[in-house]
Design an enzyme around this catalytic site. Structure first.
Site, PDB file in Angstrom:
ATOM      1  CG  LEU A 247     -24.131 -40.956 146.820  1.00  0.00           C
ATOM      2  CD1 LEU A 247     -22.691 -41.030 147.316  1.00  0.00           C
ATOM      3  CD2 LEU A 247     -24.189 -41.320 145.349  1.00  0.00           C
ATOM      4  CE1 TYR A 248     -30.457 -34.963 148.967  1.00  0.00           C
ATOM      5  CE2 TYR A 248     -31.100 -35.889 151.095  1.00  0.00           C
ATOM      6  CZ  TYR A 248     -31.080 -34.836 150.203  1.00  0.00           C
ATOM      7  OH  TYR A 248     -31.656 -33.641 150.550  1.00  0.00           O
ATOM      8  CB  ALA A 249     -27.254 -38.835 153.938  1.00  0.00           C
ATOM      9  CB  THR A 251     -23.932 -35.562 148.074  1.00  0.00           C
ATOM     10  OG1 THR A 251     -25.353 -35.616 148.218  1.00  0.00           O
ATOM     11  CG2 THR A 251     -23.442 -36.724 147.230  1.00  0.00           C
TER      12      THR A 251
END
Ligand SMILES: O=C(O)[C@H]1O[C@H](OP(=O)(O)OP(=O)(O)OC[C@H]2O[C@@H](n3ccc(=O)[nH]c3=O)[C@H](O)[C@@H]2O)[C@H](O)[C@@H](O)[C@@H]1O
Length: 440
Positions: A247-249, A251
């Site tokens: 999810l980090y990537a 965002t």
């Protein structure tokens, strides 16, 4: 045509008065009625006025307190606060910039702030000092920056009114946007914090920048993680980035798309920097090199992830000073935003660059370098990489940044980790005791 008062004021809607006596009675009633209605009307007016002034007083107090809330560090919104901002934003070189650095108490933010200040640019920081990792490290970075007359406003980039106030005080020429929820694996624990900072916060900031006059040029931190499951090496900016593994990537990738729309619609000058696993002094305690150092020193085990078929994971670890040079060069080469007040006047630059080291190193090799520097053996638990958002390797192609920014990393992992360990031991001590007497 109505001829008399009688015609003008029928007592009851739809009824016409027929005789004089009746008229007189009605007239008295009307006057009583009218006088009591007008009294009521006046009272009502008075009450409305009272309520309105109460409400506006309340909102005045609320807005005042918003910018006058007292923290241990500064009283946000008061005259002293404004004075600190103005002084921090002062430019001390010809054609210098005034830069708003978001995430200024963070790892990259503190280093970039200092580099800009040292060459004479005006720098104002903003940071929410959240507790994703030990806030005392962020406070120490702030103390270090304060000794160079860099002021960090305590606040969140989602606070639209605070941003507006800052841009009111300083007509920023550039924004170095480094505030973010970082960390690949933590996204599984706290997904909304990524949405809050990396999506909502980014949009709030862009909304402010688009309406500002002058519009600043924006340089911001994307991430090597946008390459996700890409297998083509080395990773180039033109490669596909539509398979994020965390999810980090996702965002960060979303940030690239969002900034593109602001560039397209409002003429904001945008430069996105894909950082590759940045490390160094004053780094982030959640990152492997940092937590490994801590555990090795404390005699605690470290967990080393391994990929499929027992392959070692590898990262294109990039030293902080090289990243800082890339950030500063990006600011220097950023073309101007073209719009103002929310209106675009022409095309503005939209750029994306890899800032990596071009030489991936495996995680076991990283551990060996740490062991050598710490003169201690690590207790290793080698486990298969869990499905938590990690990617097996990263490797940057930096030719675009080299060509257009003059970016040229010069620090290999051994040299960089030696500097990190030296800082770590001075800052925390061998027994993790805290020392604050370190200067960058
Ligand atoms: O380059 C990037 O874009 C990203 O780099 C880092 O992410 P990462 O490369 O995962 O850095 P670390 O968390 O320090 O991990 C480095 C390597 O050590 C491994 N690792 C991590 C933690 C651990 O306990 N054991 C372990 O073997 C990871 O799998 C990875 O291969 C940062 O944490 C991200 O914020 C950043 O965006």
């Amino acid at each position: 045509m109505p001829q008399s008062e009688e015609d003008l004021f029928p007592s009851t809607p739809g009824k016409i008065k027929s005789d004089r006596n009746h008229y007189n009675t009605m007239n008295r009633t009307f006057h009583r009625c009218f006088s009591s209605t007008s009294t009521m009307f006046l009272w009502a007016l008075f009450l409305i006025a009272l309520t309105a002034s109460y409400l506006s007083f309340q909102s005045f107090v609320a807005s005042g307190s918003r910018y006058l809330h007292h923290t241990s560090h500064n009283s946000v919104g008061d005259l002293h606060w404004e004075k600190q901002i103005r002084s921090s934003a002062q430019i001390h070189r010809q054609n210098g910039f005034s830069v708003l650095v978001t995430g200024a108490a963070g790892f990259v933010g503190s280093h970039v702030s200092l580099a800009l200040k040292k060459r004479g640019d005006g720098v104002v920081g903003i940071d929410n000092f959240n507790d994703y990792y030990d806030p005392s490290l962020k406070k120490s970075r702030r103390t270090m920056l304060e000794s160079h007359n860099i002021f960090i406003v305590k606040g969140d980039i989602n606070d639209q009114r605070l941003l507006a106030k800052l841009f009111d005080i300083v007509p920023f020429t550039h924004v170095m946007h480094l505030a973010a929820q970082a960390g690949v694996r933590y996204a599984m624990e706290n997904p909304m914090s990524y949405v809050h900072s990396n999506i909502a916060g980014l949009v709030t900031l862009l909304e402010q920048c688009k309406t500002s006059d002058p519009q600043p040029a924006i340089v911001w931190a994307s991430s090597s993680s946008v390459y996700g499951l890409n297998e083509k090496v080395p990773f180039s900016e033109s490669d596909q980035t539509d398979q994020p593994a965390s999810l980090y990537a996702a965002t960060k990738k979303a940030g690239e798309e969002i900034t593109h729309t602001y560039n397209h619609i409002y003429g904001l000058s945008i430069t996105g920097l894909r950082f590759f696993t940045v490390y160094g002094p004053w780094g982030r305690p959640d990152m492997a090199y940092f937590s490994f150092t801590k555990n090795i020193l404390q005699g605690k085990p470290i967990t080393v992830y391994r990929g499929k078929d027992r392959t070692d994971l590898a990262r294109d670890f990039t030293y902080i000073d090289d990243i800082v040079k890339g950030c500063v060069a990006s600011l220097d080469t950023a073309g101007k935003s073209t719009g103002s007040g929310g209106k675009k006047r022409g095309a503005a630059p939209y750029r994306i660059y890899n800032l990596g080291n071009t030489s991936p190193v495996t995680v076991p090799a990283l551990v060996r370098i740490l062991e050598k520097n710490l003169k201690m053996k690590a207790k290793k638990n080698v486990v298969e990489m869990p499905g938590n958002g990690d990617v097996p390797f990263t490797h940057a192609n930096i030719s675009l940044a080299q060509m257009e920014l003059g970016y040229k990393p010069t620090t290999d992992l051994s040299t960089g980790l030696r500097k990190f360990v030296k800082w770590y031991l001075t800052y925390y001590g061998y027994n993790q005791g805290k020392g604050n007497s370190v200067n960058l």
